[in-house]
Design an enzyme around this catalytic site. Structure first.
Site, PDB file in Angstrom:
ATOM      1  N   CYS A   1      -3.041  -8.150 -17.048  1.00 53.33           N
ATOM      2  CA  CYS A   1      -1.874  -8.366 -16.007  1.00 53.33           C
ATOM      3  C   CYS A   1      -1.968  -8.023 -14.793  1.00 53.33           C
ATOM      4  O   CYS A   1      -1.141  -8.269 -13.910  1.00 53.33           O
ATOM      5  CB  CYS A   1      -0.649  -7.188 -16.954  1.00 53.33           C
ATOM      6  SG  CYS A   1      -0.528  -7.532 -18.486  1.00 53.33           S
TER       7      CYS A   1
ATOM      8  N   HIS B   1       4.618  -5.929 -11.799  1.00 53.84           N
ATOM      9  CA  HIS B   1       4.555  -6.736 -12.937  1.00 53.84           C
ATOM     10  C   HIS B   1       5.618  -6.676 -13.966  1.00 53.84           C
ATOM     11  O   HIS B   1       6.039  -5.230 -14.350  1.00 53.84           O
ATOM     12  CB  HIS B   1       3.232  -6.324 -13.552  1.00 53.84           C
ATOM     13  CG  HIS B   1       2.965  -6.738 -15.195  1.00 53.84           C
ATOM     14  ND1 HIS B   1       2.797  -8.090 -15.446  1.00 53.84           N
ATOM     15  CD2 HIS B   1       2.474  -6.001 -16.320  1.00 53.84           C
ATOM     16  CE1 HIS B   1       2.831  -8.197 -16.493  1.00 53.84           C
ATOM     17  NE2 HIS B   1       2.427  -6.888 -17.355  1.00 53.84           N
TER      18      HIS B   1
ATOM     19  N   ASN C   1       6.866 -10.903 -20.386  1.00 56.64           N
ATOM     20  CA  ASN C   1       5.657 -10.266 -19.844  1.00 56.64           C
ATOM     21  C   ASN C   1       4.812 -11.895 -20.008  1.00 56.64           C
ATOM     22  O   ASN C   1       4.240 -12.081 -20.916  1.00 56.64           O
ATOM     23  CB  ASN C   1       5.051  -9.181 -20.811  1.00 56.64           C
ATOM     24  CG  ASN C   1       3.644  -8.833 -20.041  1.00 56.64           C
ATOM     25  OD1 ASN C   1       3.360  -9.472 -19.327  1.00 56.64           O
ATOM     26  ND2 ASN C   1       3.639  -7.734 -20.449  1.00 56.64           N
TER      27      ASN C   1
END
Length: 325
Positions: free
Chosen positions: A113, A252, A282
């Site tokens: 990520c 994020h 996500n």
């Protein structure tokens, strides 16, 4: 004085939406449970025949156009992904061919990520050194291809998408500082166990669902808050700024509770935090890439603003970048 900065931005989200109500029919969960614990209302799901390179191509084309360039002007392509089309060749090579960037070198990076942030930092080195003029950085993920749709603790979290930026010498939107790091002792907390050299694919690994992502959610949550706040603070300090001088934090998009905890730890009000997690969930490395492009498109940043990108991911990796718009 010119230094590495953002010349163009773009993002692409596949059209299909998977809502919490849809998930209620697939697994034992509820819209209220998902919203309360994650802040996610829906996520995008790419078509079966669509790969990460296909998502990345769309975002790349938009970023190149936004920069006022042509594909042949790109000198280097860096794609951040954990869902590459295949183990090799790199997804960047596939994208290079599809967009016609015939003069570009190409490679992938895997920082999970954190990948898009790591990609920007890497691109800055090439531009500042004078080796390359225009570097295309892409975060592209088809996370739904790694999801176990019977595991309600993880299948509600992830979605598909891609974002991209072109980095080159610029008078504004300059990358003024960064910080990247890793705590390798946490490698086991978020992983895809099978399919690599340690555990090649067998009938047994498929039967045991070892080709789907596995996550120790509580441990990841605790570490995420700490490392995201620390990384952002270090990059902000290196930029010669105080936290309250940051006009917008683009984190994020992992979990609404993580984002709020990071904001609290940094002393930032909610209105200074960009969030689109409700719409997309996500998207791993694509999350910060898409969020940056959307924040710009929505007018959330203006000339002279200081913005900070911050991310954490499997590894555990973490990093932050400060940009003066």
């Amino acid at each position: 004085m010119e230094q590495a900065g953002i010349l163009g931005l773009g993002c692409y989200l596949p059209p299909r939406k998977l809502t919490n109500k849809d998930l209620e029919k697939m697994v034992e969960t509820s819209d209220e449970w998902i919203m309360t614990r994650t802040g996610i209302k829906e996520r995008r799901v790419a078509a079966k025949e669509c790969a990460s390179s296909d998502l990345g191509v769309e975002a790349a084309r938009l970023a190149i156009k936004d920069a006022g360039l042509k594909p042949e002007d790109i000198d280097l392509i860096i794609t951040a992904t954990v869902t590459g089309d295949m183990a090799f060749p790199s997804t960047s090579c596939v994208i290079q061919d599809k967009i016609g960037a015939c003069n570009a070198a190409a490679f992938d990076i895997n920082a999970a990520c954190s990948g898009f942030v790591f990609g920007i930092v890497t691109a800055k080195q090439f531009v500042d050194s004078g080796l390359y003029r225009n570097v295309l950085v892409i975060g592209s993920e088809k996370m739904t291809s790694l999801v176990d749709w019977t595991d309600r603790s993880t299948c509600v979290l992830f979605g598909d998408g891609a974002g991209a930026c072109v980095i080159g010498k610029a008078n504004d939107r300059k990358i003024i500082s960064y910080f990247i790091g890793c705590d390798g002792s946490g490698w086991n907390l978020l992983k895809l166990p099978a399919g690599g050299s340690r555990m090649p694919a067998t009938e047994e690994t498929v039967k045991n669902k070892l080709h789907f992502l596995k996550m120790e959610g509580n441990e990841v949550f605790k570490l995420a808050v700490k490392v995201m706040a620390d990384a952002a603070n270090k990059a902000i300090t290196k930029a010669g700024l105080l936290c309250n001088e940051i006009d917008l934090l683009i984190p994020h998009q992992a979990n609404i509770r993580i984002l709020m905890a990071v904001a609290k730890k940094m002393g930032l009000p909610e209105e200074k935090i960009f969030m689109n997690i409700e719409k997309y969930g996500n998207m791993s490395s694509a999350s910060t890439a898409v969020a940056l492009a959307e924040a710009n498109k929505e007018g959330r940043v203006k000339k002279g603003d200081h913005i900070a990108l911050v991310a954490f991911g499997a590894g555990l990796t973490y990093g932050a970048v400060v940009i003066k718009w």
